[in-house]
Design a protein around this motif. Sequence first.
Motif: not given
Length: 273
Positions: A205, A243, A245
């Motif tokens: 990432h 962010l 996941l």
Amino acid sequence: MTTNNNVPIPAFGLGTFRLQGQVVIDSVKNGLEAGYRTIDTAQIYGNEAEVGQAIAESGVARQDLFITTKIWTDHYAKDKLVPSLKDSLAKLRTDHVDLTLIHWPSPGNAVPVAEFMGALAEAQAQGLTKQIGVSNFNIALMQEAIAAVGAQNIATNQIELHPYLQNRKVAAFAQSQGIRITSYMTLAYGKVLNDPVIGAIATAHDATPAQVVLAWAMQLGYAVIPSSTKRANLESNLKTQQLTLTEAEMAQIAALDRGERLTDPAGLSPAWD
């Protein structure tokens, strides 16, 4: 992130555990400059006055902040809790906090749960705190707290929770009651930052290992309150909120659980679930 009573608990905040004196003043000031608006402290941290000073000098308006403190075990008795919170408010230079927690179970059950939760509810009724909650409570203690004041009045249970200690039983029970989990020590004192699984996800990432771990906890619905004395880390941690996941990555982190508890003070800890 909204609690039972539909008052939001911020998902991301700044912790101040173990930070003292000028160190905590600088951390809070830097955090507020970087964009943090939630600050977590406690009576036993011995830094409420410094946190209050940093907030006052930051120029950030009180109504834009969410301040949490925690009552120490010495002050749980019905006649001591409210005065101790008023003392905390004086140190923090505010007329109320947004959230007040019972820090640990009463050692040896010296003060019954019903007594200190009742006193905490009284503090809320007096306008000294907007919300109330608990910290380091197992399922049995949460059940006692619920019996005392009702699940809808318990905003959160703040517990040690990180990839190596995922505390699933406590988290599942709390969530079944509409009680939010706040994760402390989410980075396990930095231990999880060197984990190869975390590292690989971070690389994928273009993120930091800390961002990955904090994002994992937040995606599970937990609030996080990481602390840092470094401005770069404060700013980096804040970016966690952007962010996301994948399900596969969440599953990889779930597999890291090994029941590794780092905070277990004798005389304070309950019988952990």
